[in-house]
Design a protein around this motif. Structure first.
Motif, PDB file in Angstrom:
ATOM      1  N   GLN A 149     -61.803  74.111 -14.111  1.00  0.00           N
ATOM      2  CA  GLN A 149     -63.190  73.002 -13.949  1.00  0.00           C
ATOM      3  C   GLN A 149     -63.319  72.841 -12.276  1.00  0.00           C
ATOM      4  N   VAL A 150     -64.158  72.337 -12.003  1.00  0.00           N
ATOM      5  CA  VAL A 150     -64.949  71.640 -10.543  1.00  0.00           C
ATOM      6  C   VAL A 150     -65.822  70.311 -10.802  1.00  0.00           C
ATOM      7  N   ILE A 151     -64.659  69.349 -10.546  1.00  0.00           N
ATOM      8  CA  ILE A 151     -65.665  68.321 -10.826  1.00  0.00           C
ATOM      9  C   ILE A 151     -65.850  67.316  -9.332  1.00  0.00           C
ATOM     10  N   GLU A 152     -67.156  67.303  -9.313  1.00  0.00           N
ATOM     11  CA  GLU A 152     -67.514  65.596  -7.889  1.00  0.00           C
ATOM     12  C   GLU A 152     -67.654  64.957  -8.183  1.00  0.00           C
ATOM     13  N   ASN A 153     -67.637  63.940  -7.265  1.00  0.00           N
ATOM     14  CA  ASN A 153     -67.709  62.622  -7.476  1.00  0.00           C
ATOM     15  C   ASN A 153     -67.090  62.091  -7.543  1.00  0.00           C
ATOM     16  N   CYS A 154     -65.587  62.541  -7.558  1.00  0.00           N
ATOM     17  CA  CYS A 154     -65.027  61.312  -8.535  1.00  0.00           C
ATOM     18  C   CYS A 154     -62.936  62.180  -7.678  1.00  0.00           C
ATOM     19  N   PRO A 155     -63.082  60.608  -6.206  1.00  0.00           N
ATOM     20  CA  PRO A 155     -62.053  60.028  -5.727  1.00  0.00           C
ATOM     21  C   PRO A 155     -60.587  60.055  -6.216  1.00  0.00           C
ATOM     22  N   VAL A 156     -59.750  61.051  -6.360  1.00  0.00           N
ATOM     23  CA  VAL A 156     -58.675  60.039  -6.273  1.00  0.00           C
ATOM     24  C   VAL A 156     -57.753  58.788  -5.716  1.00  0.00           C
ATOM     25  N   THR A 157     -57.065  58.191  -6.579  1.00  0.00           N
ATOM     26  CA  THR A 157     -56.914  56.958  -6.043  1.00  0.00           C
ATOM     27  C   THR A 157     -55.668  56.089  -5.946  1.00  0.00           C
ATOM     28  N   GLY A 158     -54.833  57.699  -7.311  1.00  0.00           N
ATOM     29  CA  GLY A 158     -53.375  57.254  -7.386  1.00  0.00           C
ATOM     30  C   GLY A 158     -52.538  58.583  -7.712  1.00  0.00           C
ATOM     31  N   ILE A 159     -51.372  59.082  -7.675  1.00  0.00           N
ATOM     32  CA  ILE A 159     -51.062  59.334  -7.909  1.00  0.00           C
ATOM     33  C   ILE A 159     -49.674  59.336  -9.323  1.00  0.00           C
ATOM     34  N   ARG A 160     -50.442  59.873 -10.724  1.00  0.00           N
ATOM     35  CA  ARG A 160     -48.675  59.020 -11.164  1.00  0.00           C
ATOM     36  C   ARG A 160     -47.647  59.847 -11.146  1.00  0.00           C
ATOM     37  N   VAL A 161     -46.227  59.234 -11.256  1.00  0.00           N
ATOM     38  CA  VAL A 161     -44.597  59.435 -11.280  1.00  0.00           C
ATOM     39  C   VAL A 161     -44.220  59.299 -11.701  1.00  0.00           C
ATOM     40  N   TRP A 162     -43.165  60.695 -12.270  1.00  0.00           N
ATOM     41  CA  TRP A 162     -41.669  59.817 -13.163  1.00  0.00           C
ATOM     42  C   TRP A 162     -40.380  60.190 -13.119  1.00  0.00           C
ATOM     43  N   THR A 163     -38.807  60.040 -12.750  1.00  0.00           N
ATOM     44  CA  THR A 163     -37.929  60.037 -12.458  1.00  0.00           C
ATOM     45  C   THR A 163     -37.299  61.109 -13.599  1.00  0.00           C
ATOM     46  N   ASP A 164     -36.492  62.075 -13.570  1.00  0.00           N
ATOM     47  CA  ASP A 164     -35.767  62.744 -14.493  1.00  0.00           C
ATOM     48  C   ASP A 164     -34.814  62.113 -14.865  1.00  0.00           C
ATOM     49  N   ASP A 165     -33.978  62.597 -16.257  1.00  0.00           N
ATOM     50  CA  ASP A 165     -32.510  62.209 -16.065  1.00  0.00           C
ATOM     51  C   ASP A 165     -31.404  62.791 -15.077  1.00  0.00           C
ATOM     52  N   PHE A 166     -32.038  63.562 -14.120  1.00  0.00           N
ATOM     53  CA  PHE A 166     -30.843  63.574 -12.875  1.00  0.00           C
ATOM     54  C   PHE A 166     -31.793  62.712 -11.469  1.00  0.00           C
ATOM     55  N   GLY A 167     -32.145  61.880 -11.546  1.00  0.00           N
ATOM     56  CA  GLY A 167     -32.759  61.196 -10.279  1.00  0.00           C
ATOM     57  C   GLY A 167     -34.154  62.020  -9.849  1.00  0.00           C
ATOM     58  N   VAL A 168     -34.316  63.103 -10.473  1.00  0.00           N
ATOM     59  CA  VAL A 168     -35.642  64.186  -9.837  1.00  0.00           C
ATOM     60  C   VAL A 168     -36.644  63.258 -10.347  1.00  0.00           C
ATOM     61  N   ARG A 169     -37.658  62.931  -9.346  1.00  0.00           N
ATOM     62  CA  ARG A 169     -38.691  62.732  -9.058  1.00  0.00           C
ATOM     63  C   ARG A 169     -40.055  63.886  -9.466  1.00  0.00           C
TER      64      ARG A 169
END
Length: 918
Positions: free
Chosen positions: A230-250
């Motif tokens: 899929q190609v979606i135009e006119n859609c800026p990215v404003t943030g990246i969501r991150v989680w940390t696993d049980d070993f402390g890895v982002r």
């Protein structure tokens, strides 16, 4: 309409302005501004951009709630990556473009494709781009991408430049790239409008050509969509969501936009000059800078139709065929930085600074005199991103798993896009690219460099300013130096050490008998009002390297090498990476990581490889087994159970660190990797007299019986605790001393004092390169790369295939061994006293069967030595009989020299010297 000559006169008459001032963008989407209606080569794209950017719109299609991968940026790299992900079978791939496809930097690119570059990997990447754009996309979609095969012509105004082109021609033969060295008269016949009076010759590549950015990207998007992307135009990215696993890895969790979020484990940052801003959303450092890059489009030129594109490197100018006109651009020493990158910039241009651009006009008029009276139809000055080493930024970011980079292409994103898009897709799907992309891997940079704005700016400026410079084998940067210096730096500088730079580290290159040659603060080559250094000793010595012949200091390096062979030499190798692997699962991790059996008794040291799942070599290194200790010391951490000390080449230490860290995380091993590279120095004393010298310094018996090869001990050196290892990287009796930082100078001085009566001298890495080549020891990133297996490289002895212990890459090696090797690394010697550096074509029985990866002069055997992988043109396995039965030649700059193939090292093939037998 103004002509180029009039523009030149106007620029000369203008008051001087500071070229470093930040010029604001003139957004072509706006109805106002002096460049709003400017005529540019890609008129259709521009006008479409104007009609869609004035009014804010929603996304071109609804966002999915989840995706397997989200590509950010709809330029060349974004579209190529999406297409190749879809082609490789990746479902749920989405591309998000903040405006319209190509609206950032791609739309205004010149679109040139040159097939030959001084890198075998880049030749392969360019070949794939050409296949995709010239044939595969049209076959797949029925749409023409706009590809024009009008050929390419490289201009040589001096002998060194023509020699460089001849090197490219020889390399091209290994890849089937047709090219021809032309005389000035032949060049005039091919390009009648060209002035050839000042030429040495040219290199003509008939299958080079020109790409249309809009046509290429729209066709890529259509082909990817047809495969489910899929190609979606006119859609800026404003943030990246991150989680940390049980070993402390982002890890990546998703992306956010004004129109909703998408849950995804994988994001690909293809945002061009905006890549740094996208990186900041995720806590990832992206070391690039944005600069203005300009060209002008001329009015119609009679007789220019169907002419090849031209690169006049010495004039730093290119001439791109634009129908019946030319686009004229180049790379100057004083480019304008775009200091504050606007996130509102789309289909935009800057006003052209004629004062900066003038030098390109002079070069263009000299080369094609008719341009003096040709009008200027339009000017194009847009942003491009440049990186500290003039290589793209690719691969998974070390700070965040699942966050990949595909940016920083130094204005070569169109021509490298197909090859790099394919490799990036393999990287994402399979965990590794197919080719050796180490030179592009973001993990090549130490964090101390990506955290350093001045280093990034200086080095990126130099990479821009030297874009068209001759690529000499032993060139060194002048920008961003003295970032990482080892404890012996000042000591060696005072003794005439001429330093090399490797990823921030200053390491000894060779020793100049006429005294110190310090590297000074970067002077921007006199640009921006800076005063260029006068009487700069280091720059003068570096200028001696600007040759494809033996340099003036060839005999100095010879002296260092022969001293090592005949007496002893001391090498400062402190820049090596030094890591400890300890913890509960350290032995499990070592068994899996290392191809050799390193779980031997404490006190043992093993030379081994680390492989990827395809059996390719990610590293070669030494691993020393440690005895557990409850008390930490400068030479070992406190630990229980199993522990290992790793010593790796400093130029690739960060790559090693990242590879090991990734494997530990993927396998969920519970152990620690500790970096002590900055805490320890390292000197290596090698040569027949090394035992006698060190026996006076170390408090231990150094006999073969008491201190065998491939072992290590904690000893006292002149009263200081050191770790001594009996190893050699040059093929001589010798020891490495791993020394706490504070003890480096007294230990070094004690060694030099003891060695004075034995002929001990300082030596640098130029000597190491020669000596190791002569002995047949491998260099990672030259003889060994992530797409080379240890079986192909003659390193089967480093693989524990006779044991039942599984290790990363084992299955691939077993399959390769069963099927037979399709290529093999071979050593060649040449009787003629000619310098070789790599990239020479290898001929066997009248056919090209490969190219040289590494070459140097061996002073002990008094011959040029080269290593390269050869294949059987019939497609069969390369047996030892195949190697032995051939009649070989190595082609250097168009001249083929007879060569002899060797199955063993031509120097000390029985390895007597490392055992102390002389």
């Amino acid at each position: 309409m103004a002509s180029l000559s009039r523009a030149l006169r106007v620029a000369a008459a203008r008051p001087r302005q500071s070229p470093t001032r930040g010029l604001g963008p003139c957004n072509l989407s706006s109805a106002s501004g002096p460049t709003a209606e400017k005529s540019v080569p890609y008129q259709r794209t521009l006008k479409e951009g104007q009609s869609t950017s004035v009014v804010a719109q929603g996304p071109s299609r609804p966002l999915p709630s989840t995706a397997n991968v989200v590509v950010i940026g709809g330029g060349s790299l974004g579209c190529q990556t999406l297409y190749h992900l879809a082609k490789l079978g990746m479902s749920g791939a989405v591309l998000l473009e903040r405006e319209r496809l190509t609206s950032g930097t791609t739309w205004h690119t010149a679109g040139l494709l040159w097939q030959l570059r001084p890198s075998d990997v880049e030749v392969e990447l360019l070949a794939h781009t050409r296949r995709v754009v010239s044939r595969e996309l049209e076959e797949e979609t029925g749409l023409h991408t706009g590809w024009i095969q009008n050929g390419g012509l490289f201009i040589a105004s001096n002998r060194q430049r023509l020699d460089e082109y001849k090197r490219l021609m020889s390399l091209g033969k290994a890849y089937g790239v047709e090219s021809h060295v032309l005389s000035p008269a032949e060049t005039k016949t091919l390009y009648p409008l060209m002035n050839v009076d000042d030429l040495y010759g040219t290199l003509y590549v008939p299958h080079d050509g020109t790409m249309d950015p809009a046509g290429t990207c729209s066709t890529l998007a259509r082909a990817a969509s047809a495969r489910g992307a899929q190609v979606i135009e006119n859609c800026p990215v404003t943030g990246i969501r991150v989680w940390t696993d049980d070993f402390g890895v982002r890890r990546v969790a998703g992306v956010e936009t004004p129109h909703g979020s998408i849950q995804t484990p994988c994001v690909v940052n293809c945002a061009g000059v905006w890549a740094s801003a996208v990186g900041r959303m995720a806590g990832v450092k992206v070391p690039l800078v944005a600069m203005h890059h300009a060209y002008v489009v001329t009015e119609r030129i009679e007789g220019i139709q169907n002419m090849p594109n031209v690169r006049d490197h010495d004039a730093s100018v290119y001439l791109r065929l634009q129908g019946d006109a030319l686009s004229v651009g180049g790379y100057e020493a004083n480019p304008i930085f775009w200091e504050e990158v606007s996130d509102k910039f789309a289909f935009g241009l800057f006003d052209l600074d004629w004062e900066v651009f003038t030098q390109h006009i002079e070069g263009a008029i000299n080369r094609v005199p008719v341009l003096e009276k040709t009008g200027i139809k339009s000017t194009v000055c847009g942003p491009e991103s440049f990186t500290p080493d003039h290589k793209p930024l690719m691969g998974e970011a070390p700070e965040l798993r699942g966050f990949f980079l595909g940016c920083g292409f130094n204005s070569a994103g169109m021509m490298l896009g197909g090859g790099c898009g394919q490799e990036l897709a393999h990287w994402i799907i399979h965990g590794r690219p197919e080719k050796d992309m180490h030179g592009y891997d973001i993990r090549r940079f130490h964090h101390s460099l990506t955290d350093h704005p001045r280093w990034i700016r200086e080095r990126s400026h130099e990479s821009y300013a030297k874009n068209y410079s001759v690529v000499f084998p032993h060139d060194e940067p002048l920008a961003g130096r003295n970032m990482r210096r080892d404890p012996l730096h000042e000591e060696l500088l005072g003794q005439g050490c001429v330093f090399q730079e490797r990823h921030g580290w200053e390491r000894p290159g060779w020793f100049h008998p006429q005294g110190p040659a310090p590297v000074l603060e970067y002077d921007y080559y006199g640009a921006y009002g800076s005063r260029a250094h006068e009487d700069y000793a280091y720059r003068r010595l570096l200028a001696d390297e600007y040759t494809f012949d033996f340099p003036p200091h060839h005999d100095t390096i010879k002296k260092e090498c022969l001293a090592c062979r005949g007496a002893a030499a001391v090498f400062d190798m402190s820049y090596f990476g030094k890591f400890y692997l300890v913890g509960l699962d350290a032995r499990k991790a070592a068994d899996w990581l290392f191809s050799a059996d390193v779980s031997r008794p404490p006190g043992s040291t093993v030379y081994t490889c680390m492989l990827n799942h395809r059996g390719g070599t990610e590293s070669d290194l030494t691993v020393s087994r440690l005895a557990p200790s409850h008390q930490a010391s400068p030479l070992a951490p406190a630990f229980e159970g199993d522990g290992y000390y790793l010593a790796v080449g400093g130029a690739v230490a960060q790559h090693n660190w990242s590879h090991i860290t990734t494997v530990l995380q993927d396998q969920k091993f519970q152990c620690q990797l500790i970096d002590s590279s900055e805490d320890l120095g390292m000197v290596s004393i090698q040569g027949p007299a090394s035992r006698a010298i060190l026996q006076e310094v170390l408090d231990a018996d150094l006999s073969n019986e008491a201190f065998p090869f491939s072992t290590h001990k904690l000893l006292r050196a002149a009263g200081h605790l050191v770790r001594a290892m009996r190893l050699s990287f040059v093929g001589e009796l010798g020891w490495e001393l791993h020394i706490p930082k504070a003890s480096c100078i007294p230990v070094y001085r004690a060694v030099m004092a003891a060695g004075a009566k034995h002929g001990l001298i300082n030596a640098g890495y130029r000597a190491i390169d020669s000596l190791s080549t002569e002995k047949g020891y491998r260099h990672w990133h030259e003889d060994l790369r992530p797409d080379d297996s240890p079986l192909e490289a003659g390193l089967a002895f480093t693989c524990k295939l006779k044991s039942p212990v599984p290790f990363l890459g084992r299955e691939a090696l077993e399959q390769q061994r069963a099927a037979g090797l399709r290529r093999r690394l071979v050593c060649f010697t040449v009787e003629d006293k000619v310098p070789m550096f790599g990239l020479e074509a290898i001929w066997r029985n009248g056919q090209v069967v490969g190219h040289v990866r590494r070459a140097d002069f061996g002073f002990a055997i008094d011959k040029t030595i080269a290593y390269g992988y050869i294949h059987d043109p019939s497609g069969g396995p390369v047996s030892l009989d195949f190697v032995k039965s051939g009649d070989y030649g190595l082609e250097r700059m168009g001249v083929t020299y007879g060569a002899r193939a060797h199955l063993k090292s031509p120097f000390d093939p029985d390895n007597k010297r490392v055992k102390g037998t002389y």
